[in-house]
Design an enzyme around this catalytic site. Structure first.
Site, PDB file in Angstrom:
ATOM      1  N   ARG A 143      20.076 -12.334  18.831  1.00  7.08           N
ATOM      2  CA  ARG A 143      21.058 -11.473  19.463  1.00  7.08           C
ATOM      3  C   ARG A 143      21.276 -11.793  20.937  1.00  7.08           C
ATOM      4  O   ARG A 143      22.303 -11.458  21.491  1.00  7.08           O
ATOM      5  CB  ARG A 143      20.612 -10.014  19.335  1.00  7.08           C
ATOM      6  CG  ARG A 143      20.483  -9.543  17.895  1.00  7.08           C
ATOM      7  CD  ARG A 143      19.892  -8.135  17.809  1.00  7.08           C
ATOM      8  NE  ARG A 143      18.541  -8.125  18.330  1.00  7.08           N
ATOM      9  CZ  ARG A 143      18.109  -7.446  19.387  1.00  7.08           C
ATOM     10  NH1 ARG A 143      18.953  -6.645  20.027  1.00  7.08           N
ATOM     11  NH2 ARG A 143      16.887  -7.521  19.809  1.00  7.08           N
ATOM     12  N   LYS A 173      -3.066  -1.177  12.859  1.00  5.45           N
ATOM     13  CA  LYS A 173      -2.180  -0.219  13.518  1.00  5.45           C
ATOM     14  C   LYS A 173      -1.334   0.610  12.565  1.00  5.45           C
ATOM     15  O   LYS A 173      -0.693   1.567  12.967  1.00  5.45           O
ATOM     16  CB  LYS A 173      -1.244  -0.960  14.489  1.00  5.45           C
ATOM     17  CG  LYS A 173      -1.966  -1.520  15.702  1.00  5.45           C
ATOM     18  CD  LYS A 173      -0.977  -1.930  16.782  1.00  5.45           C
ATOM     19  CE  LYS A 173      -1.693  -2.547  17.968  1.00  5.45           C
ATOM     20  NZ  LYS A 173      -0.781  -3.358  18.790  1.00  5.45           N
ATOM     21  N   SER A 223      15.707  -2.613  16.388  1.00 10.40           N
ATOM     22  CA  SER A 223      14.847  -1.588  15.802  1.00 10.40           C
ATOM     23  C   SER A 223      14.284  -0.672  16.884  1.00 10.40           C
ATOM     24  O   SER A 223      14.220   0.542  16.707  1.00 10.40           O
ATOM     25  CB  SER A 223      13.702  -2.241  15.025  1.00 10.40           C
ATOM     26  OG  SER A 223      14.185  -2.838  13.852  1.00 10.40           O
ATOM     27  N   HIS A 248      19.754  -6.217  10.465  1.00  7.51           N
ATOM     28  CA  HIS A 248      18.941  -6.983   9.519  1.00  7.51           C
ATOM     29  C   HIS A 248      19.706  -7.232   8.227  1.00  7.51           C
ATOM     30  O   HIS A 248      19.682  -8.326   7.669  1.00  7.51           O
ATOM     31  CB  HIS A 248      17.640  -6.227   9.203  1.00  7.51           C
ATOM     32  CG  HIS A 248      16.763  -6.022  10.396  1.00  7.51           C
ATOM     33  ND1 HIS A 248      16.218  -4.798  10.730  1.00  7.51           N
ATOM     34  CD2 HIS A 248      16.347  -6.879  11.360  1.00  7.51           C
ATOM     35  CE1 HIS A 248      15.491  -4.929  11.822  1.00  7.51           C
ATOM     36  NE2 HIS A 248      15.555  -6.160  12.234  1.00  7.51           N
TER      37      HIS A 248
END
Lengths: 161, 161, 161, 161, 161, 161
Positions: free
Chosen positions: F106, F56, F143, F32
């Site tokens: 990616r 959440k 991540s 990032h």
């Protein structure tokens, strides 16, 4: 001229070449069995390594899964062993004395996933990942699909070794 | 000449494990060298096999290409040899005593091309194809790109071994 | 209950449903034959349409290619016909009375190529393109590969219908 | 000349050609409606088949989903019917008298998923899967995206038929 | 707080942000025009850079291609300029004062090609490549397809700006 | 607070070009950070926008995540700001005065996901999405992978900025 280095003194007997074949194998399919078979043409020994999340699956379930796969290779237990691990694949490979990780690839999706895993494993441990294409007629057979078919009451024995 | 070592005596001497690494290698890049390096962790010997179309390239050009690659591996000539062939890769592999074909894959495009080649080679000869991912930092380095950069007058030494 | 609409007055006998299967078919492989076979489960008639570039291939060569394919379907010539065309596929489809173009897809590369072609044909003529997956065991068999194997002196009869 | 076989004796009235269009349709989007529309150019009848997991969704919810889709096709209920099923798609297809499964594909991800499903369905039931490309301007419209937009309070009527 | 840096002394007026849009543009399609349009939302100036192989195309042909594109942007010639170059894209970018290369991507095939190009250009010159997705309805419109349609006598004006 | 500077006076003062970089950033990785770095070559200001699902994750957790990222860019807080949002990305972009959304890609999987998102965001708000390729050596760093490695007790500091 290709000569296998002059091991006149046998102190240094060549080490067996071991490959780690990691997966969740839930269940172990004919597709997985095909990868083991073909890896045995390239390596002396294949360690089937069942990776699991200790928080999500009981020790008993993993033991059963190990036993099931072990029974498939009972006659070749000198060349195929089965372990389970809950940590890093790279650590399982090192503990097994493996010189490489072996994986089957069936699709572009697999290809990209394996590329990332291979890259991380190389960064973490220097270990190489070797890929074998799944046989075309087995390419559609994934563990998740077999699980789903089983849940729907379909006979899945055709997809198992 | 590749001879599978004269094991006249020792009943149990294990055969060296040979991999064929086929390609056109025009030119042989750092990407190719990386595949050879990593294949040597898995096999006893790597045969770099330059495939060519006899109608399109002269014998002299192929000899030069062979010599260039051979010089890269001069210090390891016991484990790396270089041949050229104009027929089927499967035949070149058999003639070299290879137990597997090894190839690098850089992209989805490569993945699909190699899958078809591997399938056909398996059908024609039963030979297995083993894939290694190109290192991420070398993934963009293809022979065709290097040729193009050279044609534009760019210094390409950075892309060669 | 599924009922086909009440065609009480039979003056309008239902039109046969015709699919155009375009390609260069150089050569017509077992992969192509498999698409024809399966398209016949969906359509009344399949028109195999050999597209060619008039500047690159002689009329005689195209006639021969037509004849070869026709002979494969001699026993089913009421349901399979063979034509050749050098213009737009959309025009060939309209001239054949086809309600759809049918194509086989083997790979992601095919998928993207066919998507563009289908989109353009829809724009040019409103014609729909229907895709069938190649059978897994035939997915590696492309005309270009078969041509290449033939050029290398390999027996290719295994890849032809 | 293409002639459909001489059905002089009408005893054997041609069977209507039925396609099963399976999905979870949660919700049924403009993308789905476009596939139905185009499938109707190829088949006499389309059965929209809502697959569900009986453990995860109530009977009432499924009934509502059925009713919503049925209302879209009220004026064409002779050619479009709606069912729901919780077992194998292959079984739902057989029960509906379908000669083919029809699916839309929007992306490479879809392509690989559908290839596996089609292969398994062919193995389980011999049933063919027919693919239609989603229209380019609808390719981004997936049920999951529409659900997500709805959860964020966005007006989603633009994405529904 | 976002403040455009305190240019109290105005000697250093902020430099216009220039993007290079390289391609062969044979022909320049509506797809290309859409990329230019959208790049103008991000950059102050777009340089359309026609790359050519001096051995394959005449100076006159390139001049004509330049003129054709220039006429499209005549009314915005302060923000869009047209050049041609036969060397490295990275050099053309530097000579144009560009801070980035901009490219459209239509497909996975484009994605992988552009990734390699972007990587090489970053290695050679440090220059960044910025990608814009082609609009879905223009994704099938490639120069090669338009050339092919033109060769078949199709009216291609619909695909040109 | 991001304010689009009050250009009460200077008729010609160019507006700062702001890009929104949305993501869940759980955690914010070197991958990032590399996108932010490179986006700063193209835009005057980058707004890192943490999207979250209010059902959440707690407000405290999001605040911590914001603070962590903010600390990375403390020295450049005039050009990099950090916000969080739980609604539409398109709304967050508008509220930030952004002229574009920027995202890293990616893989092919990313490519298709981003294409759909970009298309929907363009439909909802007219906002353009700009893509940057991840650096090859960072392409494997996602991540989710970093979270998984952390859960296994691996030192992940190597993957963080």
């Amino acid at each position: 001229m290709i000569a296998n280095s002059d091991n006149t003194s046998s102190a240094a007997a060549p080490q067996p070449r071991i490959a780690l074949f990691p997966g969740s194998f839930d269940p172990f399919t004919r597709g997985h069995a095909s990868i083991v078979e073909r890896a045995l043409q390239l390596f002396d020994h294949v360690v089937i390594a069942i990776g699991y999340n200790a928080a999500k699956i009981s020790h008993d379930d993993i033991s059963r899964r190990e036993a099931t796969i072990r029974s498939v290779y009972h006659d070749r237990r000198e060349r195929v062993s089965v372990i389970s691990y809950s940590g890093l694949t790279a650590d399982a490979a090192r503990d097994s004395g493996a010189c490489a990780i072996v994986r089957g690839i069936r699709s572009v999706k697999d290809f990209e996933y394996e590329r990332d895993m291979a890259d991380i494993n190389r960064q973490l441990s220097g270990l190489e990942t070797v890929l074998l294409f799944s046989l075309p007629e087995l390419a559609a057979v994934s563990s998740s699909l077999v699980r789903e078919l089983k849940a729907l009451g379909t006979d899945i024995s055709h997809f198992l070794p």
